[in-house]
Design a protein around this motif. Structure first.
Motif: not given
Length: 421
Positions: A49-50, A73-75, A100-102, A108-109
């Motif tokens: 699950k997210a 978030f390194n983005s 969305e981070l994977v 992670l939403n």
């Protein structure tokens, strides 16, 4: 249940209350059952699950909030186009952006709710109104979903889990407008105060500024996460030393030794974002993602959302008495039992003190009575001795009279005999 059965089994099957099971009897296993695999099964199921994390960023313009979120978030979050844009005020725009981070198969939403325009006006109370309205609206939507026929399905969680409140590095205490904003926000969500642009202050200035902020937060009774929620948070003792967090954001990289790190370059040197000696950035990231993400979500649901829900239900005519359908029923019952126990102990102590006082009063009265009786006895003994002395004196006098009488009688008898001869 028949009355006879109730009498026969009285006290054997006590009512343990709603949503609780009677005390279980422990058993000894004769062979392994594979119970040790249950945590792994739960881990595998949960990992599918997210996870949800909704952050609200609040602070004055020019404090580097967007750069800091990119760093966190390194983005590059700026490139993401917001899904929706809610204009809640002419000055403050509530702008939620979804990502969305994977990482290693974990999804992670992430929702970052920006509040551009906050603090641009002198009166921040008008700036704060649309922010509070947005937080309440998410609670209302979640509450409406709970009452929907599809209640047992997964409810999209858009509630704000944490408010990152950026403070300008002024070196002074909290401004009056910041105090009002923090106090109102802390009643609605988990507030984490941050000192923006921590590289503009020396180490000594940071320590002094943090002390001033902590003093003001305590003086104005502003609740911050995780300091004000010790029962909701686990394993965060080390992170408490760094609150409020002094942070730095940077979209650029620099070479430090042989490593390429996020940093800010100046003529006098390089400030590393993830260096604990330069800022508290790593501690904040550990708090949000590595240690307290679940605690943030649970505290939002169990504390802030339940307070909003209870207030909404009371406004609709629900009584304020303890009801079995309340989620906090058990805690309220335990609190009531604790209060009753303390009241009984207090009354028992009062009765004990009164009994001791009455015993002491009785002992004092008996002691006084005994002293009176002893005095009366001594007086009577003395009087008896006097009577004894008088009696002995009279006895001697009587003996003398008898002796004299006998002597006289004998002499007269002798004289009569002599005359007769």
């Amino acid at each position: 249940m028949p009355l006879e059965f109730a009498h026969q089994h009285n006290g054997q099957f006590p009512d343990v209350g709603p949503w609780r099971h009677p005390e279980a009897r422990p058993l000894q296993l004769s062979a392994p059952l594979g119970l040790e695999t249950l945590p792994g099964q739960r881990f595998t199921k949960v990992k599918r699950k997210a996870f949800d994390l909704n952050l609200m960023v609040v602070g004055e313009s020019g404090l580097g909030k967007t750069t800091f979120m990119n760093t966190l978030f390194n983005s590059n979050l700026k490139e993401e186009i917001p899904v929706k844009k809610i204009h809640s005020s002419q000055t403050v725009e509530i702008t939620p952006s979804y990502y969305e981070l994977v990482e290693d198969g974990v999804l992670l939403n992430l929702c970052v709710v920006d509040t551009p325009g906050f603090g641009d006006e002198l009166n921040r109370e008008r700036n704060l109104a649309p922010i509070i309205e947005y937080i309440d609206r998410q609670y209302e939507e979640y509450m409406a979903a709970e009452r929907h026929p599809g209640f047992r399905k997964t409810i999209p969680d858009t509630r704000i889990h944490a408010v990152l409140y950026f403070l300008a590095p002024t070196g002074h205490g909290l401004k009056e407008l910041d105090v009002r904003a923090l106090k109102n926000l802390s009643e609605k969500a988990n507030v984490i105060p941050l000192i923006a642009k921590g590289d503009t202050m020396t180490a000594e200035e940071k320590v002094a500024f943090k002390s001033l902020l902590l003093r003001d937060l305590e003086e104005y009774q502003i609740r911050t996460f995780p300091s004000s929620y010790p029962d909701e948070v686990d394993d965060a003792e080390e992170l408490l030393k760094h609150i409020p967090f002094s942070v730095i954001g940077s979209d650029s990289f620099a070479l430090v030794g042989n490593m390429k790190v996020r940093a800010r370059s100046y003529r006098w040197g390089i400030v590393e974002v993830e260096n604990p000696e330069h800022s508290d950035f790593v501690h904040l990231r550990e708090l949000l993602l590595a240690t307290c993400l679940h605690d943030l979500v649970e505290c939002t649901h169990g504390t802030h959302y339940h307070a909003f829900r209870a207030k909404a239900l009371r406004s609709r005519g629900r009584p304020t008495s303890i009801l079995k359908c309340d989620d906090s029923y058990e805690s309220q019952i335990m609190d009531a039992r604790q209060r009753n126990r303390q009241e009984m102990e207090r009354k028992e102590e009062e009765i004990r003190q009164k009994f001791i006082e009455k015993v002491q009063e009785k002992e004092t009265a008996l002691r006084e009575r005994e002293e009176q009786l002893n005095a009366k006895k001594a007086e009577m003994v003395a009087e008896l001795e006097q009577y004894k002395v008088l009696l002995e004196k009279e006895q001697r006098e009587l003996d003398e009279l008898i002796a004299n009488s006998r002597s006289n009688t004998l002499s007269k008898s002798t004289s009569k005999l002599n005359k007769a001869k």
